[in-house]
Design a protein around this motif. Structure first.
Motif, PDB file in Angstrom:
ATOM      1  N   SER A  95       1.772   5.769   3.110  1.00 16.36           N
ATOM      2  CA  SER A  95       1.451   7.188   2.932  1.00 16.36           C
ATOM      3  C   SER A  95       2.088   8.025   4.042  1.00 16.36           C
ATOM      4  O   SER A  95       2.104   7.632   5.204  1.00 16.36           O
ATOM      5  CB  SER A  95      -0.065   7.374   2.932  1.00 16.36           C
ATOM      6  N   GLY A  96       2.632   9.166   3.647  1.00 12.48           N
ATOM      7  CA  GLY A  96       3.275  10.070   4.594  1.00 12.48           C
ATOM      8  C   GLY A  96       4.748   9.779   4.811  1.00 12.48           C
ATOM      9  O   GLY A  96       5.424  10.498   5.536  1.00 12.48           O
ATOM     10  N   THR A  97       5.261   8.736   4.178  1.00 14.32           N
ATOM     11  CA  THR A  97       6.660   8.346   4.344  1.00 14.32           C
ATOM     12  C   THR A  97       7.483   8.846   3.166  1.00 14.32           C
ATOM     13  O   THR A  97       7.069   8.733   2.020  1.00 14.32           O
ATOM     14  CB  THR A  97       6.778   6.805   4.438  1.00 14.32           C
ATOM     15  N   THR A 122       7.943  11.195  -1.704  1.00 11.71           N
ATOM     16  CA  THR A 122       7.084  11.083  -0.536  1.00 11.71           C
ATOM     17  C   THR A 122       5.765  10.467  -0.983  1.00 11.71           C
ATOM     18  O   THR A 122       5.099  10.990  -1.882  1.00 11.71           O
ATOM     19  CB  THR A 122       6.836  12.451   0.127  1.00 11.71           C
ATOM     20  N   ALA A 123       5.438   9.339  -0.357  1.00 13.09           N
ATOM     21  CA  ALA A 123       4.197   8.645  -0.693  1.00 13.09           C
ATOM     22  C   ALA A 123       3.031   9.387  -0.050  1.00 13.09           C
ATOM     23  O   ALA A 123       3.056   9.674   1.147  1.00 13.09           O
ATOM     24  CB  ALA A 123       4.249   7.201  -0.194  1.00 13.09           C
ATOM     25  N   THR A 124       2.040   9.698  -0.849  1.00  9.76           N
ATOM     26  CA  THR A 124       0.840  10.355  -0.340  1.00  9.76           C
ATOM     27  C   THR A 124      -0.363   9.515  -0.726  1.00  9.76           C
ATOM     28  O   THR A 124      -0.237   8.499  -1.397  1.00  9.76           O
ATOM     29  CB  THR A 124       0.677  11.773  -0.940  1.00  9.76           C
ATOM     30  N   GLY A 152      -5.546  16.052   3.916  1.00  8.00           N
ATOM     31  CA  GLY A 152      -4.534  15.602   2.968  1.00  8.00           C
ATOM     32  C   GLY A 152      -3.158  16.042   3.424  1.00  8.00           C
ATOM     33  O   GLY A 152      -3.030  16.912   4.299  1.00  8.00           O
ATOM     34  N   LEU A 153      -2.116  15.435   2.852  1.00 11.47           N
ATOM     35  CA  LEU A 153      -0.747  15.812   3.209  1.00 11.47           C
ATOM     36  C   LEU A 153      -0.379  17.189   2.690  1.00 11.47           C
ATOM     37  O   LEU A 153       0.376  17.915   3.314  1.00 11.47           O
ATOM     38  CB  LEU A 153       0.250  14.786   2.661  1.00 11.47           C
TER      39      LEU A 153
END
Length: 186
Positions: A95-97, A122-124, A152-153
């Motif tokens: 996540s976040g990448t 983008t993985a969330t 959250g992102l």
């Protein structure tokens, strides 16, 4: 005497068309995710016999998905079959990448396509909402102040608040997502 033999021309398929997710998408991949493509044959009657899936995180090395072992590896992995997509299990994306991803396919004659044009994703993970107020049961207040924290992102874009009585919550089949509320706002 004249004879002629027709030999089929074996040609590599064109790069597959990436379908989903669209480039630049923010996707909740915490519980897994689905990526899809379309096979693009050049020779009549040709079918997809295999596929490769590649990803790369910013500053990282290429990783290749091995469908048989359900894991990433450092060298290209041919996944046999005519699948037009892959469903990743939970825990395979960070996540976040932001990742660059692509697919190449193999024809039934054994020829590999070129890689499709790269896409980014983008993985969330799903946002977390914690109600911080009011705490406990509020009596005699027609407009209580409801407070929460959002993590959250992506920034919070909307909300929904529903108020249920104890009797509603105790009813058989109660589901806060579908049961009628005493009061609901968006």
């Amino acid at each position: 005497i004249f004879s002629m033999q027709l030999v089929p021309l074996v040609r590599a398929p064109s790069a597959p068309s990436l379908i989903s997710p669209p480039s630049g998408a923010l996707v909740d991949l915490s519980q897994g995710g689905n990526f899809s493509w379309r096979y693009n044959p050049v020779s009549p009657g040709d079918t997809q016999a295999g596929w490769y899936f590649r990803r790369k995180a910013s500053g990282g090395s290429d990783e290749y998905w091995n469908e048989a072992t359900k894991s990433w590896q450092g060298s290209a992995a041919l996944n046999v079959g005519n699948a037009a997509g892959v469903a990743f299990p939970a825990g395979k994306w960070t996540s976040g990448t932001t990742y660059v991803w692509s697919v190449r396919t193999r024809s039934s004659t054994g020829s590999d396509s070129t890689w499709a044009n790269d896409r980014t994703v983008t993985a969330t993970s799903a946002p977390v909402v914690v109600v911080t107020g009011p705490t406990g049961i509020v009596y005699g207040e027609s407009t209580p102040l409801i407070e929460w924290t959002y993590t959250g992102l992506d920034p919070q874009r909307s909300f929904e608040v529903a108020v249920f009585t104890e009797a509603q919550m105790a009813a058989s089949g109660f589901d806060p997502a579908t049961s009628d509320a005493t009061w609901r706002t968006w």
